[in-house]
Structures are given as C-alpha cells and as structure tokens.
Motif scaffolding. Structure first.
Motif, mmCIF file in Angstrom:
data_model
loop_
_atom_site.group_PDB
_atom_site.id
_atom_site.type_symbol
_atom_site.label_atom_id
_atom_site.label_comp_id
_atom_site.label_asym_id
_atom_site.label_seq_id
_atom_site.Cartn_x
_atom_site.Cartn_y
_atom_site.Cartn_z
ATOM 1 N N GLY A 75 -2.711 2.696 -3.297
ATOM 2 C CA GLY A 75 -2.671 1.296 -2.899
ATOM 3 C C GLY A 75 -3.694 0.997 -1.812
ATOM 4 N N THR A 127 3.089 3.666 -6.118
ATOM 5 C CA THR A 127 2.399 2.524 -5.518
ATOM 6 C C THR A 127 3.150 1.260 -5.918
ATOM 7 O OG1 THR A 127 0.275 3.678 -5.636
ATOM 8 C CG2 THR A 127 0.183 1.292 -5.424
ATOM 9 N N THR A 128 3.247 0.320 -4.978
ATOM 10 C CA THR A 128 3.926 -0.941 -5.272
ATOM 11 C C THR A 128 3.196 -1.663 -6.405
ATOM 12 O OG1 THR A 128 2.655 -2.043 -3.528
ATOM 13 C CG2 THR A 128 4.871 -1.257 -2.944
ATOM 14 N N ALA A 129 3.920 -2.482 -7.138
ATOM 15 C CA ALA A 129 3.376 -3.170 -8.306
ATOM 16 C C ALA A 129 2.166 -4.043 -7.959
ATOM 17 C CB ALA A 129 4.465 -4.027 -8.966
ATOM 18 N N ASP A 130 2.137 -4.563 -6.742
ATOM 19 C CA ASP A 130 1.008 -5.400 -6.337
ATOM 20 C C ASP A 130 -0.187 -4.584 -5.829
ATOM 21 O OD1 ASP A 130 1.960 -4.538 -3.870
ATOM 22 O OD2 ASP A 130 2.368 -6.544 -3.097
ATOM 23 N N GLY A 131 -0.049 -3.258 -5.830
ATOM 24 C CA GLY A 131 -1.139 -2.392 -5.389
ATOM 25 C C GLY A 131 -1.349 -2.374 -3.885
ATOM 26 N N ARG A 132 -0.381 -2.886 -3.160
ATOM 27 C CA ARG A 132 -0.528 -2.994 -1.705
ATOM 28 C C ARG A 132 -0.258 -1.682 -0.979
ATOM 29 N NH1 ARG A 132 3.169 -7.100 1.737
ATOM 30 N NH2 ARG A 132 2.469 -6.525 3.813
#
Length: 169
Positions: free
Chosen positions: A88, A123-128
């Motif tokens: 991320g 990794t979080t779904a938003d890629g953060r």
C-alpha cells in the motif's frame, strides 16, 4: 530437470529503470570498492518509485552491478524493508518483539486489524495501507511500537490507532 546458472541474463536497463535510477545506481557504485556492495542502495533507490521491486528491476540491478540475479534477490529477501510484492501507499510495521509483546502488542495489533479490516500481509482495498510484522524496531523502551513509513511511534495504545491512521492519506 532445469539447470540453474549463476549468469545474469542481459536486459535493457533503460527499458526497465528510470534515468534517475540508473544515474543514482552509478553514483552509489562509485562509493564502494566493489560494485556489488551497492546492491542494497540500488534496491532502495528503485523501490522509491512504486514502493516495491519487481523481477525485471532485480535483473536490471544485477546487470548494472555485474552480479547474478540470485545475489540481488538474496539481499532483497534478507532485508525486511525491501518489498518484493506490491504494498500500500503506507506500510505499517507492528513490532512483535518480546518487549512490545509484554507492553501491549496483542491489543494494539487487534485494533489495527479491526480498523483496517485486514490481516498481516494484506493491503486495504483502497491500496492505502499494508500491515506487516517486524521483529524489532529498536524502540523497546517505548513499547508497544509501530513504524508507519519512516515514522516510529511508541508507546501506542489501541485507543490511539484511529488518530494515527488519519495522519496518512
């Protein structure tokens, strides 16, 4: 049966690496008596672009340093801050040393997992954010500790996780 050789395949480094990465690697090479000594510097430099180092980049670094891909891969996989898979925008390293374990690692980790909705290595779904363990941050007097990108925090309480995450957009 596959025969493994120690030869570095020739690759077009200009098609794989950015000009500033090539210049930077050349700069690092000249600081050491042997080019192979610049491998970690080269990996860090290349990782800055996307947050991780892919196979083609490893081969390009090997070519530039005149060493085998296996040698570069060995360094890349030895150091836990060189990432060989996408991560991320922000990497959270939660210290799981005995000092941090004794000072609140488990509830802190549980809060990170709950707020991010991910497990270690994900990794979080938003890629953060990517959440990873690290065996020691050298911050033992301030456990439980975490490292987010290049910022060390400790002691961190579970109640502080939300405020910590808000700092990283």
């Amino acid at each position: 049966m596959k025969i493994v050789t120690d030869k570095t395949p020739k690759v077009d480094i200009h098609a794989i690496l950015m000009p500033q990465e090539i210049d930077g690697i050349h700069h690092h090479i000249h600081h050491y008596p042997q080019p192979r000594a610049a491998v970690l510097d080269a990996l860090k430099l290349v990782q800055k672009r996307n947050g991780w180092v892919n196979d083609a980049q490893v081969a390009a670094i090997a070519n530039m340093l005149g060493i085998s891909v296996a040698d570069v891969e060995g360094v890349a996989t030895f150091f836990n801050r060189i990432y060989r898979l996408p991560v991320g925008r922000h990497v959270i390293l939660v210290c799981d040393s005995i000092a941090c374990y004794l000072t609140g690692y488990e509830p802190l980790l549980a809060e990170f997992k709950a707020q991010l909705g991910i497990e270690f290595g994900q990794t979080t779904a938003d890629g953060r954010f990517t959440l990873l363990p690290i065996c020691c941050l050298g911050n033992c007097d301030k456990g439980a500790s975490v490292l987010i990108d290049e910022d060390t925090y400790g002691p961190v309480l579970p109640s502080e996780v939300g405020l910590l995450l808000e700092q990283y957009v």
